[in-house]
Design a protein around this motif. Sequence first.
Motif, mmCIF file in Angstrom:
data_model
loop_
_atom_site.group_PDB
_atom_site.id
_atom_site.type_symbol
_atom_site.label_atom_id
_atom_site.label_comp_id
_atom_site.label_asym_id
_atom_site.label_seq_id
_atom_site.Cartn_x
_atom_site.Cartn_y
_atom_site.Cartn_z
ATOM 1 N N LYS A 123 -6.153 -2.018 -9.126
ATOM 2 C CA LYS A 123 -6.034 -0.604 -8.732
ATOM 3 C C LYS A 123 -5.744 -0.470 -7.239
ATOM 4 O O LYS A 123 -4.962 0.389 -6.817
ATOM 5 N N LEU A 124 -6.373 -1.300 -6.431
ATOM 6 C CA LEU A 124 -6.121 -1.253 -4.989
ATOM 7 C C LEU A 124 -4.681 -1.662 -4.670
ATOM 8 O O LEU A 124 -4.053 -1.113 -3.760
ATOM 9 N N GLN A 125 -4.182 -2.627 -5.420
ATOM 10 C CA GLN A 125 -2.804 -3.070 -5.219
ATOM 11 C C GLN A 125 -1.828 -1.927 -5.466
ATOM 12 O O GLN A 125 -0.875 -1.721 -4.719
ATOM 13 N N GLY A 126 -2.087 -1.162 -6.537
ATOM 14 C CA GLY A 126 -1.251 -0.009 -6.819
ATOM 15 C C GLY A 126 -1.385 1.070 -5.766
ATOM 16 O O GLY A 126 -0.410 1.754 -5.430
ATOM 17 N N ARG A 127 -2.559 1.204 -5.207
ATOM 18 C CA ARG A 127 -2.814 2.233 -4.192
ATOM 19 C C ARG A 127 -2.117 1.902 -2.876
ATOM 20 O O ARG A 127 -1.556 2.771 -2.212
ATOM 21 N N TRP A 128 -2.170 0.625 -2.504
ATOM 22 C CA TRP A 128 -1.671 0.212 -1.194
ATOM 23 C C TRP A 128 -0.248 -0.329 -1.203
ATOM 24 O O TRP A 128 0.371 -0.461 -0.151
ATOM 25 N N GLY A 129 0.269 -0.681 -2.393
ATOM 26 C CA GLY A 129 1.589 -1.291 -2.442
ATOM 27 C C GLY A 129 1.607 -2.664 -1.800
ATOM 28 O O GLY A 129 2.638 -3.098 -1.273
ATOM 29 N N GLN A 130 0.473 -3.330 -1.848
ATOM 30 C CA GLN A 130 0.325 -4.650 -1.244
ATOM 31 C C GLN A 130 -0.516 -5.513 -2.193
ATOM 32 O O GLN A 130 -1.453 -5.018 -2.840
ATOM 33 N N SER A 131 -0.183 -6.784 -2.281
ATOM 34 C CA SER A 131 -0.912 -7.675 -3.178
ATOM 35 C C SER A 131 -2.393 -7.742 -2.814
ATOM 36 O O SER A 131 -2.746 -7.833 -1.631
#
Length: 323
Positions: free
Chosen positions: A52-60
């Motif tokens: 979910k954080l990856q989707g939020r930040w656009g970063q792995s």
Amino acid sequence: MKLIQHLIACSAMALTASTALAQFTPTAPVKMWSVFPTGSGPDVVARLVADKLQGRWGQSVIVEAKPGGAGAVAINAMKNAPPTGHDLVVVDVGNMSINPLIFKKLSYDPAKDLVPVAVLYKAAFFVVVGMDSPNKSLKDFMAAASKKDAPLRYGSNAVGGPIHLGSARLETALGAEMLHVPYKETSQLYAAVSTGEVDWAYGSIATAGALIRGNKLRVLAVSDAKRSPAMPDVPTLAESGGPKDLDALTWVALMAPRGTPASVIAEINKGVNDALSQPDVKEKMANFGFTISTGSPQQVSDLMSVDLARYAEVLKKVKVSVD
């Protein structure tokens, strides 16, 4: 008590820093080191949140499982990383609130090396016995525990761990004298309970759930102030005539290197809380019997403080020391 006061004071200092700064946006992959093995309940939760954080930040956002050393392997891998928010660690109550009390030489200091970010979940322990146990209820269990000539045997997955010390708290509250039998893994522990090798153990749904569902273990009570939504038919200790106000909870939290800016901590905390509030995450957490407890980083500090004091009291009676 000086150690407890020191840890509380240091955590409080970190949390009172100004948070009214720019939002955190990762500029490189974020690594979440984890004290838990791949495939375990906490590992699954960490990966759900990371996704979910990856989707939020656009970063792995990468979860790196580094079990071993009572959590020291993962924590030491993370603690000296630059305090930019790009390195985090997934820990539990044992790493933060028990290890500082039982290890003579601990390679990390929760107060000096880490700063709280967010609680991932809490989980209550249940009193479990084998299906063939003569103890069909908590009252049966308490009656058996009162027999001095035939002490009950309880198991744990680690000397000085939350299950061991939580069980010792119940033993003390009942005024009983029991025998502790440690095992190396939770699978060995609950198999031993199911066969009667030991009389009982504390277990969570995540650790003992498979044997409970397979009718190998019987659940007598939940050691919490209220019933678990995952097992609403199981009474609390107090409802069953047992000790009141005796909760046995484990918790898992996310920490960052000491010195990470408060604004960065605040943004990661917000992202984690949003992730935990997503329907698919909530459903999977419920399957594990985990309770989502969103809140500020202060919640982590509060849990650490309460459990430091709680386990310091237990360790006055249960002598555990690790070199």
